[in-house]
Structures are given as structure tokens and as C-alpha cells.
Enzyme design. Structure first.
Site, PDB file in Angstrom:
ATOM      1  N   ASP A 172       0.830  -1.206   0.000  1.00  0.00           N
ATOM      2  CA  ASP A 172       0.000   0.000   0.000  1.00  0.00           C
ATOM      3  C   ASP A 172       0.864   1.257   0.000  1.00  0.00           C
ATOM      4  OD1 ASP A 172      -2.089   1.777   0.218  1.00  0.00           O
ATOM      5  OD2 ASP A 172      -2.426   1.415   2.349  1.00  0.00           O
ATOM      6  N   ASP A 349      -2.474   5.812  -5.230  1.00  0.00           N
ATOM      7  CA  ASP A 349      -2.786   4.840  -4.186  1.00  0.00           C
ATOM      8  C   ASP A 349      -2.961   3.434  -4.763  1.00  0.00           C
ATOM      9  OD1 ASP A 349      -3.677   3.454  -1.992  1.00  0.00           O
ATOM     10  OD2 ASP A 349      -5.432   4.695  -1.618  1.00  0.00           O
TER      11      ASP A 349
END
Length: 469
Positions: A172, A349
Site C-alpha cells: 500500500d 494509491d
């Protein structure tokens, strides 16, 4: 800041947003489309006359998860509550390492077409010239899948402890902590057996994630040897989670590896990749991400390297404007040849599947697509447009235009038999999205992405091999 939220941690109830956000529309399973680009047939979304129905459920889960993940975004992006980054991460010597990673030979652009994309002549990597003979790079395969309407984030193996116990973690770019379960009585997923590692140490300091009692993960801050491929950090801090709320167990991934800047780390410690840089374990101070389209396997992340086989054009560099998330400036969008002003921060992201903007910006974007409007069968935030159209959309990031593939933007029919399709740009509450847009995997499937700590921090985008296939 929650280190990394499995997208299954929330259920489709009132949740943190108050009243239910939509009326669920159910259709025969054979027509339900997986909105994360995994189809139940092999026909191409653009050319096929059969367009599956959009499945809203996993998208709603992700939308609610984002409200938790980014609840501190405004503070972080304005410089509040940040951890000081190690000085070594701003060392000018990193610039030379990064520059040495690229040759003067650019990739062949033939066969690549994506509306609105501009390429800047930047050298692409053919070989590395390591300043540290021991430095190297390592590649991890990533998996992307859906289980029971829950999206499983891109994940891959990471090795823990002296005996290299392997666990699957999410990668992430918008969190900065590493955490896994250790002696967790409430956890059902594979855990780390700390007793089997002679190098495991517990600091005794608390490692807590608790958001208004809605979701929590609690444990202690520990350190041990962590490795990926041939890259190893001997004393990497991470959260050893011993107690979690039940919603964490809906996700088969054991934990999360945060790849954002450690300025937002709950542990207050450098990330795994930052330690690799500072300990001169990697040939270059960047990592690269390739995401496949329509496949559960084939994606990969490369730490300290650039896989030229996954790009069909040169890199375009965009400066990072906030060393928190990987944040660049979003100038605006070009939709069907019309410019829509943005002037906000764009967060790149890997943990998000779609493109999220404010409701106001979403209306402005869809206003330029003939026949588009709020989706009939879903709540505000979802928009539809004629399925037989293929609108051209690009984003201007830091002065450069990057096209969005219609294959990723067109998510499926707005109801069984509908002539309208749901668009992949989704509007969220204006107050929550103040000053930001979230650019997820829908965009990154068209662009091989490089996250570089050098030159003041920058993100590079090269046309993905997906677009030449």
C-alpha cells in the site's frame, strides 16, 4: 491513520457515514461484473456487445474504507502531526543513484495509443550501475482477486524472521506501517511464529489502531529480520498484532506493508523500503509497480529496480508535493477535449481500485460526456454514460497529461438491460475530499509507475505494456 485497511473491514450498513448510502440492486449472478477488471467471460469490454452489469457491493465497501483510511489526510497534507523523515532520505547522493539507473536509450513508442497522453523524452532503464557492489533489486509477484464480492488488495509474499517465514501482505503506497498478527487469538489468517526466530525482539511499546471503536487492531511494536527476495533489513520495526476486531478476519491477507513516507507512520519508524535505501541495500532509491488488466496474477512490484519489459514508452516524471502519501499536483482533467480545472492534490494509491474525486468535480467531469448523468440505480457519487460511447479522458498531473483507458473506466451496465454504463470516476463528499483526489489502480493499469525518493521525491509514469496488447 490506519496502517492498511483490508477493504472487507466494513460492512454495507450505516457504518461511519450515517444512513445507508445506496439501495442495493441485485441481478442474476451470471450477469454480475467484477468491477476490478476480472470478467466472468473472455470478451473484451470495449468491443464486445455483451457488457456485464456493474456490481456495486465491493465498491461501497472500498468507499467506506477510504473514509477511515484518509480521515487524517487534510492534516497530513498541510503538515500537521507528521513524523520527521530521516535526513538520509534527502541526501543529494540519492539523485546520482537514481540517475545512474537509467541509460540514454528510450523505449519504442510504436503500438501505444492512449488518448491525451503526452510523453516527455526521459531515459528509460536498460541496466544498473550500482554504486554499492552489494546493492541489488528484488521483484515480488502480486495477486489481485475478489472473494465473495470482497476485493482483496494487491498482495504478495514477505519473509519474516531468521528462518524466513513467508506471509502474504498487501502493498500500500498510502500507508507507512508494516503489521502482521503474532500470537493473535482472534485472528484466523496465517500468523508469524515469533518464537521460531532468535532475532525477534519486543519493545514493549503499544501499537494500536482504534477508530472510534468501529475497527481496531492492537498489539506491540517489535522488530525482526524482514526480507523480500534477496533484500533484507535486520531490525525492521513492525506492529505485532495480538487483538483485532472481527471485520479484519474477512480478508485472507495476513497483514500490510506500507510504502508511503514514514512521516505518517504510526510506529514513528522508517518503512521497510526506506531502510533498504538508507542501508544501501538497493541499487536505486525507487520501487516500481506493474498492474495487470483483467488477470488475478501477473502484477509485480520491484524494489530498487525498473522492469523495462512492462513499459512501451519513456518515463514522464512528476514531482511529489507532499512527502506523506505519494502526492502530485492534479491540474485538472481533459474530457472529450474540454478542460476541467482541478488544482488539488492527487494521491497515487495502490490500495484503491478506482478514481475518487469530490462530488463537485465529478459533476464537472461527467458534464462533458454526452448523455452522462447520475446513475439511476445507485446513490449519489455514481455516474453513468451511454455504453455505446467511448469518451476520451486524461488527467493533467504536474503539467503532463496521462490518458485513462476506456477498458478500465467503463465498469458495467447501470442495471440489467440498461443502455447506460457506470463510470470509474466516483464522487465522494466534498468536505471529505477537500483538496484531494485519489488515483487508484484504474489509472495505474495504463501506466507503469515508479515511486522515487530522489530529486526531492517524484513519481514516474511510463505507458504500460497493457496498452500494447
Amino acid at each position: 491513520m490506519l496502517p492498511c485497511l483490508p477493504l472487507s473491514f466494513l460492512f454495507l450498513t450505516a457504518g461511519v457515514l450515517g444512513s445507508p448510502m445506496y439501495d442495493m440492486v441485485l441481478y442474476p449472478p451470471m450477469y454480475v461484473r467484477d468491477p476490478f477488471a476480472m470478467f466472468n467471460h473472455t470478451q473484451d469490454l470495449v468491443t464486445s456487445t455483451v457488457i456485464p452489469v456493474f456490481d456495486v457491493q465491493p465498491v461501497m465497501v472500498e468507499m467506506e474504507a477510504l473514509h477511515i483510511k484518509y480521515q487524517n489526510a487534510l492534516n497530513f497534507l498541510t503538515g500537521k502531526n507528521l513524523v520527521a523523515l530521516p535526513d538520509a532520505l534527502s541526501d543529494p547522493g540519492l539523485d546520482a543513484l537514481s540517475d545512474a539507473a537509467f541509460t540514454d536509450t528510450t523505449n519504442d513508442l510504436s503500438g501505444f495509443t492512449l488518448f491525451g497522453s503526452t510523453t516527455v523524452s526521459q531515459p528509460s532503464n536498460l541496466s544498473f550501475s550500482a554504486m554499492n557492489a552489494a546493492a541489488q533489486s528484488a521483484t515480488d509477484p502480486l495477486t489481485d482477486e475478489i472473494q465473495r464480492t470482497i476485493n482483496i488488495p494487491f498482495n504478495g509474499p514477505l519473509e519474516f524472521g531468521k528462518k524466513s517465514q513467508q506471509l502474504s501482505v498487501a502493498f500500500d503506497t498510502c500507508s507507512a506501517d508494516l503489521w502482521i498478527p503474532v500470537g493473535c487469538g482472534d485472528c484466523v489468517n496465517p500468523q508469524y511464529n515469533a518464537a521460531a526466530s532468535s532475532t525477534y525482539r519486543n519493545t514493549g511499546n503499544a501499537f494500536n489502531v482504534n477508530h472510534e471503536g468501529f475497527s481496531y487492531a492492537e498489539g506491540t511494536l517489535v522488530y525482526d529480520t524482514i526480507s523480500m527476495g534477496g533484500l533484507k533489513v535486520n531490525s525492521q520495526y513492525f506492529g505485532a498484532v495480538t487483538d483485532v476486531s472481527s471485520n479484519f478476519n474477512d480478508n485472507p491477507i495476513s497483514g500490510c506493508l506500507g510504502l508511503g513516507f514514514s512521516s505518517i507512520a504510526m510506529s514513528g519508524k522508517p518503512t521497510f523500503f526506506e531502510n533498504l535505501i538508507m542501508q544501501e541495500k538497493v541499487e536505486a532509491p525507487f520501487f516500481s509497480v506493474h498492474l495487470t488488466r483483467g488477470k488475478a496474477s501477473g502484477s509485480k512490484i520491484t524494489l530498487g529496480g525498473y522492469d523495462m519489459s512492462k513499459a512501451v514508452g519513456p518515463l514522464t516524471w512528476v514531482s511529489v508535493i507532499s512527502k506523506t502519501y505519494w502526492t502530485v499536483h492534479f491540474d485538472g482533467a481533459v474530457v472529450e477535449g474540454n478542460y476541467v480545472s482541478g488544482n488539488v492534490d492527487a494521491v497515487i494509491d495502490t490500495g484503491s481500485s478506482f478514481i475518487y474525486v469530490s462530488q463537485t468535480l465529478a459533476y464537472s467531469i461527467y458534464a462533458n460526456i454526452l448523455g452522462a448523468g447520475p446513475a439511476a440505480n445507485y446513490s449519489s457519487g455514481f455516474f453513468s454514460f451511454p455504453c455505446d460511447s467511448n469518451p476520451t479522458i486524461s488527467f493533467s498531473l504536474g503539467g503532463h497529461d496521462f490518458g485513462l483507458s476506456i477498458q478500465d473506466f467503463k465498469l458495467g451496465q447501470d442495471g440489467y438491460g440498461s443502455e447506460n454504463c457506470i463510470g470509474g470516476i466516483i464522487g465522494l463528499d466534498d468536505a471529505f475530499m477537500e483538496g484531494i483526489v485519489i488515483i487508484g489502480n484504474e489509472f495505474m493499469k495504463s501506466w507503469y509507475s515508479v515511486f522515487d525518493y530522489s530529486h526531492g521525491a517524484r513519481v514516474g509514469f511510463a505507458p504500460s505494456i497493457n496498452n500494447a496488447q
